[in-house]
Design a protein around this motif. Structure first.
Motif, PDB file in Angstrom:
ATOM      1  N   GLU A  35      40.285  10.496  37.944  1.00  0.00           N
ATOM      2  CA  GLU A  35      39.284  11.499  38.312  1.00  0.00           C
ATOM      3  C   GLU A  35      39.515  11.991  39.741  1.00  0.00           C
ATOM      4  O   GLU A  35      39.431  13.188  40.022  1.00  0.00           O
ATOM      5  CB  GLU A  35      37.880  10.920  38.173  1.00  0.00           C
ATOM      6  CG  GLU A  35      36.787  11.952  38.339  1.00  0.00           C
ATOM      7  CD  GLU A  35      35.391  11.378  38.097  1.00  0.00           C
ATOM      8  OE1 GLU A  35      34.431  12.065  38.485  1.00  0.00           O
ATOM      9  OE2 GLU A  35      35.257  10.271  37.542  1.00  0.00           O
ATOM     10  N   GLU A  37      42.378  12.039  41.384  1.00  0.00           N
ATOM     11  CA  GLU A  37      43.577  12.883  41.383  1.00  0.00           C
ATOM     12  C   GLU A  37      43.250  14.263  40.816  1.00  0.00           C
ATOM     13  O   GLU A  37      43.728  15.282  41.316  1.00  0.00           O
ATOM     14  CB  GLU A  37      44.702  12.221  40.581  1.00  0.00           C
ATOM     15  CG  GLU A  37      46.022  12.931  40.689  1.00  0.00           C
ATOM     16  CD  GLU A  37      46.515  13.147  42.114  1.00  0.00           C
ATOM     17  OE1 GLU A  37      47.049  14.239  42.388  1.00  0.00           O
ATOM     18  OE2 GLU A  37      46.364  12.244  42.972  1.00  0.00           O
ATOM     19  N   SER A  38      42.410  14.285  39.793  1.00  0.00           N
ATOM     20  CA  SER A  38      41.986  15.566  39.210  1.00  0.00           C
ATOM     21  C   SER A  38      41.224  16.401  40.245  1.00  0.00           C
ATOM     22  O   SER A  38      41.449  17.611  40.369  1.00  0.00           O
ATOM     23  CB  SER A  38      41.104  15.297  37.994  1.00  0.00           C
ATOM     24  OG  SER A  38      40.550  16.486  37.505  1.00  0.00           O
ATOM     25  N   HIS A  39      40.351  15.776  41.018  1.00  0.00           N
ATOM     26  CA  HIS A  39      39.592  16.496  42.051  1.00  0.00           C
ATOM     27  C   HIS A  39      40.510  16.974  43.170  1.00  0.00           C
ATOM     28  O   HIS A  39      40.344  18.079  43.696  1.00  0.00           O
ATOM     29  CB  HIS A  39      38.471  15.613  42.617  1.00  0.00           C
ATOM     30  CG  HIS A  39      37.324  15.403  41.670  1.00  0.00           C
ATOM     31  ND1 HIS A  39      36.595  16.435  41.130  1.00  0.00           N
ATOM     32  CD2 HIS A  39      36.782  14.264  41.158  1.00  0.00           C
ATOM     33  CE1 HIS A  39      35.663  15.962  40.340  1.00  0.00           C
ATOM     34  NE2 HIS A  39      35.757  14.634  40.321  1.00  0.00           N
ATOM     35  N   LYS A  40      41.493  16.131  43.526  1.00  0.00           N
ATOM     36  CA  LYS A  40      42.459  16.545  44.561  1.00  0.00           C
ATOM     37  C   LYS A  40      43.241  17.766  44.102  1.00  0.00           C
ATOM     38  O   LYS A  40      43.453  18.704  44.872  1.00  0.00           O
ATOM     39  CB  LYS A  40      43.422  15.403  44.889  1.00  0.00           C
ATOM     40  CG  LYS A  40      42.835  14.311  45.738  1.00  0.00           C
ATOM     41  CD  LYS A  40      43.896  13.242  46.022  1.00  0.00           C
ATOM     42  CE  LYS A  40      43.382  12.114  46.872  1.00  0.00           C
ATOM     43  NZ  LYS A  40      44.425  11.078  47.102  1.00  0.00           N
ATOM     44  N   GLN A  41      43.677  17.765  42.848  1.00  0.00           N
ATOM     45  CA  GLN A  41      44.421  18.907  42.320  1.00  0.00           C
ATOM     46  C   GLN A  41      43.536  20.148  42.280  1.00  0.00           C
ATOM     47  O   GLN A  41      43.974  21.243  42.631  1.00  0.00           O
ATOM     48  CB  GLN A  41      44.968  18.594  40.917  1.00  0.00           C
ATOM     49  CG  GLN A  41      45.838  19.703  40.354  1.00  0.00           C
ATOM     50  CD  GLN A  41      47.043  20.003  41.214  1.00  0.00           C
ATOM     51  OE1 GLN A  41      47.700  19.104  41.718  1.00  0.00           O
ATOM     52  NE2 GLN A  41      47.330  21.274  41.424  1.00  0.00           N
ATOM     53  N   ALA A  42      42.279  19.983  41.894  1.00  0.00           N
ATOM     54  CA  ALA A  42      41.351  21.118  41.878  1.00  0.00           C
ATOM     55  C   ALA A  42      41.168  21.670  43.286  1.00  0.00           C
ATOM     56  O   ALA A  42      41.135  22.894  43.488  1.00  0.00           O
ATOM     57  CB  ALA A  42      40.004  20.696  41.290  1.00  0.00           C
ATOM     58  N   ARG A  44      43.358  21.470  45.759  1.00  0.00           N
ATOM     59  CA  ARG A  44      44.615  22.165  46.114  1.00  0.00           C
ATOM     60  C   ARG A  44      44.663  23.548  45.467  1.00  0.00           C
ATOM     61  O   ARG A  44      45.067  24.525  46.097  1.00  0.00           O
ATOM     62  CB  ARG A  44      45.829  21.333  45.706  1.00  0.00           C
ATOM     63  CG  ARG A  44      46.086  20.128  46.604  1.00  0.00           C
ATOM     64  CD  ARG A  44      47.432  19.482  46.313  1.00  0.00           C
ATOM     65  NE  ARG A  44      47.481  18.831  45.023  1.00  0.00           N
ATOM     66  CZ  ARG A  44      47.181  17.551  44.777  1.00  0.00           C
ATOM     67  NH1 ARG A  44      46.828  16.765  45.781  1.00  0.00           N
ATOM     68  NH2 ARG A  44      47.261  17.059  43.568  1.00  0.00           N
ATOM     69  N   ASN A  45      44.218  23.617  44.211  1.00  0.00           N
ATOM     70  CA  ASN A  45      44.191  24.910  43.512  1.00  0.00           C
ATOM     71  C   ASN A  45      43.234  25.875  44.196  1.00  0.00           C
ATOM     72  O   ASN A  45      43.532  27.068  44.353  1.00  0.00           O
ATOM     73  CB  ASN A  45      43.798  24.725  42.049  1.00  0.00           C
ATOM     74  CG  ASN A  45      44.862  24.018  41.243  1.00  0.00           C
ATOM     75  OD1 ASN A  45      46.017  23.920  41.661  1.00  0.00           O
ATOM     76  ND2 ASN A  45      44.483  23.506  40.087  1.00  0.00           N
TER      77      ASN A  45
END
Length: 175
Positions: A35, A37-42, A44-45
């Motif tokens: 979760e 990592e998913s928030h970090k990617q979001a 970054r996006n």
């Protein structure tokens, strides 16, 4: 079995419960990592999207400024070209009427005023000295805020911003 030594089943059961609890905690940790990592990617996006939006906004602002500047030049082009012709004629020694040059200069000034250029004061007009809008005509002259002065060279502003302060002199210095 006796009271001092618990039955092997009870010991195994409590060890199994601990292992299950440990396994559940590991799964929660792994789930939390995924979760995160998913928030970090979001994030970054979102940052990339924001950068792209800023770049597009900058490009639009440049285009808009370019369009506005082009409109100024379109309006000023004809009188500017006419002034160049009049200057060339004068340099060749050919006669050019002063009133024609003046009319052309006024057309050019009107074109610039149409786009926000403002003339601050008229030559010979009296006003009160404001160091933000006026400059003494002579470097030796000391003027005080509010002192009565005469405009000798008008100032120029654009959108309220002073581009050139009006050149003035004190009223009492006049003949």
């Amino acid at each position: 079995m006796n009271d001092r030594n618990p039955a092997p089943e009870a010991s195994t059961r409590s060890q199994s419960e601990d292992e299950l609890e440990l396994l559940a905690l590991r799964q929660q940790i792994q789930s939390a990592r995924l979760e995160l990592e998913s928030h970090k990617q979001a994030a970054r996006n979102l940052v990339a999207e924001l950068d792209a939006l800023r770049a597009r906004q900058d490009e639009r602002a440049k285009e808009s400024a370019g369009d506005q500047l082009e409109r100024v030049f379109v309006d000023a082009a004809s009188p500017a070209a006419q002034l160049l012709v009049q200057a060339a004629l004068l340099e060749q020694g050919r006669p050019v009427q002063a009133r024609d040059v003046l009319a052309t200069a006024r057309r050019l000034l009107r074109a610039l005023q149409k786009h926000g250029l403002a003339v601050e004061g008229e030559p010979g007009s009296q006003t009160r000295f404001d160091p933000d809008r006026h400059a003494p005509l002579s470097a030796e002259t000391a003027l005080e805020r509010g002192q009565e002065v005469v405009v000798r060279i008008p100032g120029i502003s654009l959108g309220g911003k002073v581009l050139a302060r009006a050149a003035v002199e004190a009223s009492e210095e006049l003949p």
